[in-house]
Design an enzyme around this catalytic site. Structure first.
Site, PDB file in Angstrom:
ATOM      1  N   TYR A 142      10.465  -0.611   5.680  1.00  0.00           N
ATOM      2  CA  TYR A 142       9.121  -0.055   5.878  1.00  0.00           C
ATOM      3  C   TYR A 142       8.667  -0.172   7.326  1.00  0.00           C
ATOM      4  CZ  TYR A 142       7.575   0.903   1.069  1.00  0.00           C
ATOM      5  OH  TYR A 142       7.402   1.435  -0.173  1.00  0.00           O
ATOM      6  N   LYS A 192      21.390  -5.685  -2.190  1.00  0.00           N
ATOM      7  CA  LYS A 192      22.679  -5.012  -2.322  1.00  0.00           C
ATOM      8  C   LYS A 192      23.633  -5.617  -1.306  1.00  0.00           C
ATOM      9  CE  LYS A 192      23.542  -0.802  -3.519  1.00  0.00           C
ATOM     10  NZ  LYS A 192      24.350  -0.810  -4.774  1.00  0.00           N
ATOM     11  N   ASP A 224      20.689  -2.246  -7.993  1.00  0.00           N
ATOM     12  CA  ASP A 224      20.888  -1.128  -8.931  1.00  0.00           C
ATOM     13  C   ASP A 224      21.143  -1.655 -10.346  1.00  0.00           C
ATOM     14  OD1 ASP A 224      23.334  -2.169  -8.008  1.00  0.00           O
ATOM     15  OD2 ASP A 224      24.372  -0.245  -8.041  1.00  0.00           O
ATOM     16  N   ASP A 248       9.404  -2.098  -4.191  1.00  0.00           N
ATOM     17  CA  ASP A 248       8.532  -0.952  -4.465  1.00  0.00           C
ATOM     18  C   ASP A 248       9.034  -0.216  -5.704  1.00  0.00           C
ATOM     19  OD1 ASP A 248       6.524   1.000  -3.959  1.00  0.00           O
ATOM     20  OD2 ASP A 248       8.054   2.288  -3.074  1.00  0.00           O
ATOM     21  N   ASP A 252       7.596  -0.430  -9.897  1.00  0.00           N
ATOM     22  CA  ASP A 252       7.128   0.728 -10.667  1.00  0.00           C
ATOM     23  C   ASP A 252       7.867   0.791 -11.998  1.00  0.00           C
ATOM     24  OD1 ASP A 252       5.393   1.629  -8.679  1.00  0.00           O
ATOM     25  OD2 ASP A 252       5.965   3.720  -9.000  1.00  0.00           O
TER      26      ASP A 252
HETATM   27  C1  IPM Z   1       2.863   0.521  -3.436  1.00  0.00           C
HETATM   28  C2  IPM Z   1       2.744   1.918  -2.916  1.00  0.00           C
HETATM   29  C3  IPM Z   1       2.770   1.872  -1.407  1.00  0.00           C
HETATM   30  C4  IPM Z   1       4.122   1.373  -0.956  1.00  0.00           C
HETATM   31  C5  IPM Z   1       2.412   3.192  -0.699  1.00  0.00           C
HETATM   32  C6  IPM Z   1       1.094   3.758  -1.180  1.00  0.00           C
HETATM   33  C7  IPM Z   1       2.415   3.045   0.789  1.00  0.00           C
HETATM   34  O1  IPM Z   1       3.771   2.710  -3.441  1.00  0.00           O
HETATM   35  O2  IPM Z   1       2.009  -0.308  -3.083  1.00  0.00           O
HETATM   36  O3  IPM Z   1       3.772   0.250  -4.203  1.00  0.00           O
HETATM   37  O4  IPM Z   1       5.081   2.151  -0.840  1.00  0.00           O
HETATM   38  O5  IPM Z   1       4.234   0.175  -0.714  1.00  0.00           O
HETATM   39 MG    MG Z   2       4.942   1.752  -4.938  1.00  0.00          MG
END
Ligand code: IPM
Ligand code: MG
Length: 367
Positions: A142, A192, A224, A248, A252
């Protein structure tokens, strides 16, 4: 101690609506529990861009450095897609994370009993699920340099760099081990190491830190495989520690195991300040959901649970955090649902503020 201070940044889309419910809860704590906060409201993301031409004003950044904790709603929206990368709403959020040095991002994925049917996985795979992903938040791909889009010969090349120093890995590993000690004493580190040098170093440093935590059972997984295991048998995990990008994606994935993104809070923690509290920002995992913004449809629970995390991690109010979490569980068990959680036919959804009111009623009943 002086009254603890909070900076509230509702942001864009559904951010302001869900944050309005958090403000009601904060007021409840002031009135009913004598737990008062000194609250400042300000802008972030597109809302800040509209007023200042930048997604986070310098004064707001300075205020964030000063307060005991920041609460953030969500940033972004289609209106801002056309903006230059440097002023996109997300840059405001990334600036807060980076300048406050919030290196440990705690993302719990907990499956509420009342909602186990919502998961896309079979109920018995997720019922009772309670895992904590610790995502490194201020380094890795990032932020690594070099980055950019350059021209080589007659074509463009997009460049990002995965870069981790030992100390960056060590501090997030320590945060994860400390959490593991307070939970199930089980930690899985994901990278990884089979293809990335940063992954090899990550694994080595986690092993070094592990020596200081002999009680914690440590394992390592390629990220993975980790993704696959998360959907195959998520209950094998307790605490997971991983880098910024894998974290990240994996968070999710873990979030959806619980049925709705509208339920998940997060805490981003940095080093302790002079008063002993960690630098901290709390935000829901969900985004700004522009498609439903302004309609009173959003689920405020993720944002309210983020405030519960603030009570626990910034303000040493673990009992009050549990009170709030229990109130939310009760409301869900009673069948109160926002639109994102509607499975049963014939159930009428409550609005965003209806959910907030129901939680406050459950808090009242807890006294
Ligand atoms: C998260 C989001 C952020 C990230 C974005 C909005 C920059 O996806 O907090 O998970 O990628 O970290
Ligand atoms: Mg995210």
């Amino acid at each position: 101690m002086s009254t603890p201070s909070l900076l509230i940044l509702p942001g864009d889309g559904i951010g302001p609506e869900v944050m309005a419910e958090v403000v009601k809860i904060i007021d409840w704590y002031g009135e009913k529990r004598d737990l008062k906060f000194d609250v400042t409201m300000d802008l972030v993301g597109g809302a800040a861009y509209d007023k200042h031409g930048v997604p986070l004003a310098d004064e707001t950044m300075a205020k964030a450095q000063e307060v005991d904790a920041v609460l953030l709603g969500a940033v972004g929206g289609p209106k801002y897609d056309v903006l230059d990368f440097s002023v996109k709403p997300e840059r405001g959020l990334l600036r807060l994370r980076k300048e406050m040095d919030l290196f440990a991002n705690l993302r719990p994925a907990q499956c509420f009993d009342a909602l186990a049917d919502f998961s896309s996985l079979k109920k018995d795979v997720v019922a009772g699920l309670d895992i904590m992903i610790v995502r490194e938040l201020t380094s890795g791909i990032y932020f690594g340099e070099p980055r950019g889009i350059i021209t080589e010969g007659n074509e463009r090349v997009g460049i990002n760099t995965q870069r981790y120093t030992e100390s960056e890995i060590r501090r997030v590993a320590i945060a994860a081990f400390e959490l593991a000690m307070k939970r199930g004493k089980k930690l899985c580190s994901m990278e990884k190491a089979n293809v990335m040098e940063s992954g090899i170093l990550w694994r080595e440093v986690v092993e070094e830190v592990a020596k200081d935590y002999p009680e914690v059972a440590v394992s390592h997984m390629y990220a993975d495989n980790g993704a696959m295991q998360l959907v195959r048998a998520p209950k094998q995990f307790d605490v997971i520690v991983t880098d910024n990008l894998f974290g990240d994606i994996l968070s999710d994935c873990a979030a959806m195991l619980t049925g709705s993104l509208g339920m998940l809070p997060s805490a981003s923690l940095g080093a302790p300040m002079e008063n002993g509290r960690p630098k901290a920002m709390y935000e829901p995992v969900h985004g700004s959901a522009p498609d439903i913004a302004g309609q009173g449809k959003a689920n405020p629970i993720a944002c309210i649970l983020s405030f519960a995390m603030a009570l626990r991690y910034s303000f040493d109010q673990g009992d009050e955090a549990t009170r709030l979490e229990t109130a939310i569980e009760k409301v869900l068990a009673d069948g109160v649902r926002t639109g994102d959680l509607l499975a049963d036919e014939g159930v009428t959804p409550v609005s965003t503020s209806g959910m907030g009111d129901a939680i406050i009623a459950a808090l009242d009943a807890s006294l």
